[in-house]
Design a protein around this motif. Structure first.
Motif, short mmCIF file in Angstrom:
data_model
loop_
_atom_site.label_atom_id
_atom_site.label_comp_id
_atom_site.label_asym_id
_atom_site.label_seq_id
_atom_site.Cartn_x
_atom_site.Cartn_y
_atom_site.Cartn_z
N PHE A 116 -0.67 7.58 -13.28
CA PHE A 116 -0.02 8.34 -14.34
C PHE A 116 -0.57 7.90 -15.69
N TYR A 117 -0.12 8.59 -16.74
CA TYR A 117 -0.56 8.25 -18.09
C TYR A 117 0.67 8.11 -18.97
N ASP A 118 0.82 6.92 -19.52
CA ASP A 118 1.98 6.59 -20.35
C ASP A 118 1.49 5.75 -21.51
N SER A 119 1.15 6.39 -22.61
CA SER A 119 0.59 5.66 -23.76
C SER A 119 1.61 4.74 -24.40
N ALA A 120 2.89 5.02 -24.24
CA ALA A 120 3.93 4.18 -24.83
C ALA A 120 4.19 2.91 -24.01
N ASN A 121 3.95 2.96 -22.70
CA ASN A 121 4.25 1.81 -21.85
C ASN A 121 3.22 1.69 -20.71
N PRO A 122 1.96 1.39 -21.04
CA PRO A 122 0.97 1.23 -19.97
C PRO A 122 1.29 0.00 -19.13
N ARG A 123 1.09 0.12 -17.80
CA ARG A 123 1.44 -0.97 -16.90
C ARG A 123 0.89 -0.68 -15.51
N ILE A 124 1.00 -1.67 -14.65
CA ILE A 124 0.63 -1.50 -13.24
C ILE A 124 1.76 -2.11 -12.41
N GLU A 125 2.31 -1.32 -11.51
CA GLU A 125 3.35 -1.81 -10.61
C GLU A 125 2.69 -2.13 -9.27
N ILE A 126 2.91 -3.35 -8.79
CA ILE A 126 2.25 -3.85 -7.59
C ILE A 126 3.30 -4.21 -6.54
N VAL A 127 3.03 -3.85 -5.30
CA VAL A 127 3.83 -4.32 -4.18
C VAL A 127 2.85 -4.89 -3.15
N ILE A 128 3.06 -6.15 -2.77
CA ILE A 128 2.23 -6.79 -1.75
C ILE A 128 3.08 -6.92 -0.50
N ARG A 129 2.57 -6.38 0.61
CA ARG A 129 3.33 -6.40 1.87
C ARG A 129 2.36 -6.54 3.04
N PRO A 130 2.82 -7.13 4.13
CA PRO A 130 1.92 -7.29 5.29
C PRO A 130 1.64 -5.95 5.95
N VAL A 131 0.45 -5.84 6.52
CA VAL A 131 0.10 -4.65 7.29
C VAL A 131 0.86 -4.70 8.61
N LYS A 132 0.95 -3.59 9.29
CA LYS A 132 1.65 -3.54 10.58
C LYS A 132 0.75 -4.02 11.71
N TYR A 133 -0.55 -3.79 11.58
CA TYR A 133 -1.45 -4.18 12.66
C TYR A 133 -1.72 -5.69 12.61
N ARG A 134 -2.16 -6.24 13.75
CA ARG A 134 -2.54 -7.65 13.84
C ARG A 134 -3.87 -7.71 14.56
N GLY A 135 -4.90 -8.13 13.85
CA GLY A 135 -6.23 -8.15 14.44
C GLY A 135 -6.64 -6.75 14.86
N ILE A 136 -7.04 -6.60 16.12
CA ILE A 136 -7.44 -5.27 16.62
C ILE A 136 -6.26 -4.50 17.19
N PHE A 137 -5.08 -5.09 17.13
CA PHE A 137 -3.89 -4.51 17.76
C PHE A 137 -3.07 -3.71 16.74
N GLY A 138 -2.52 -2.59 17.18
CA GLY A 138 -1.81 -1.68 16.29
C GLY A 138 -0.51 -2.21 15.71
N SER A 139 0.06 -3.23 16.34
CA SER A 139 1.32 -3.79 15.85
C SER A 139 1.50 -5.20 16.40
N GLU A 140 2.49 -5.88 15.89
CA GLU A 140 2.83 -7.22 16.38
C GLU A 140 3.21 -7.16 17.86
#
Length: 189
Positions: A116-140
């Motif tokens: 988006f474009y917000d000249s009044a409040n530029p920012r970056i919102e970040i969420v770090i979360r684990p992926v669902k896959y493990r190695g070559i496997f689709g899930s835990e």
């Protein structure tokens, strides 16, 4: 212990184009190019690092959970201008968070979800979360099921390299598309 780490970068970091500087230096009879971090990058790193450390503690984020597990770094960009490219801003953020939010940024998968474009409040919102896959496997669960069968194999007790590589995400000819191991040798045979 939190499964997600949420951060807000309240200033747009230097882009990859402005992150590093380069200068020529004399070495013996020749010259070589040396890279250095530009002052604006150092200032951003210092302030973002302090904020990130506070948030890791506040959100009870356990960096150990990132060991050998890929994590998504999902970002929503709010730029001050329309001429910015979100792909140019991951490098400096990933470098700052290395050793704070995750053990090694080689396991971080960056994604831009919205821009988006917000000249009044530029920012970056970040969420770090684990992926669902493990190695070559689709899930835990998929990994656990495969590993359970491995426990019945003679190779398992010898620290099976095939299983180890599969957990690392390495594609191997010994494991087919149906996730059957050609080297499987039952213990009770």
């Amino acid at each position: 212990m939190s499964k997600e780490l949420k951060l807000t970068v309240n200033e747009i970091p230097p882009s990859v184009n402005h992150y590093m500087g380069y200068r020529g230096v004399r070495k013996g009879n020749g010259c070589m190019v040396m890279a250095y971090t530009k002052p604006e990058s150092k200032q951003f790193q210092k302030s973002f690092k302090k904020y990130a450390k506070e948030q890791v503690k506040l959100q009870k984020w356990d960096i150990e959970n990132t060991r050998n597990v890929h994590h998504y770094m999902d970002c929503i960009f709010y730029f001050d201008r329309t001429d910015k490219d979100s792909q140019n801003y991951f490098k400096v953020m990933c470098d700052v968070l290395n050793g704070i939010a995750y053990i090694d940024d080689k396991t971080i998968l960056t994604r831009t979800h919205q821009q988006f474009y917000d000249s009044a409040n530029p920012r970056i919102e970040i969420v770090i979360r684990p992926v669902k896959y493990r190695g070559i496997f689709g899930s835990e669960d998929h990994l656990k099921n495969f590993e359970q069968k491995c426990r019945e194999c003679k190779r398992f007790g010898r620290n099976c390299s095939i299983l180890k590589k599969a957990k690392e995400g390495r594609i191997q000819e010994e494991i087919n598309d149906e996730f059957e191991c050609s080297k499987y040798n039952p213990i009770n045979k």
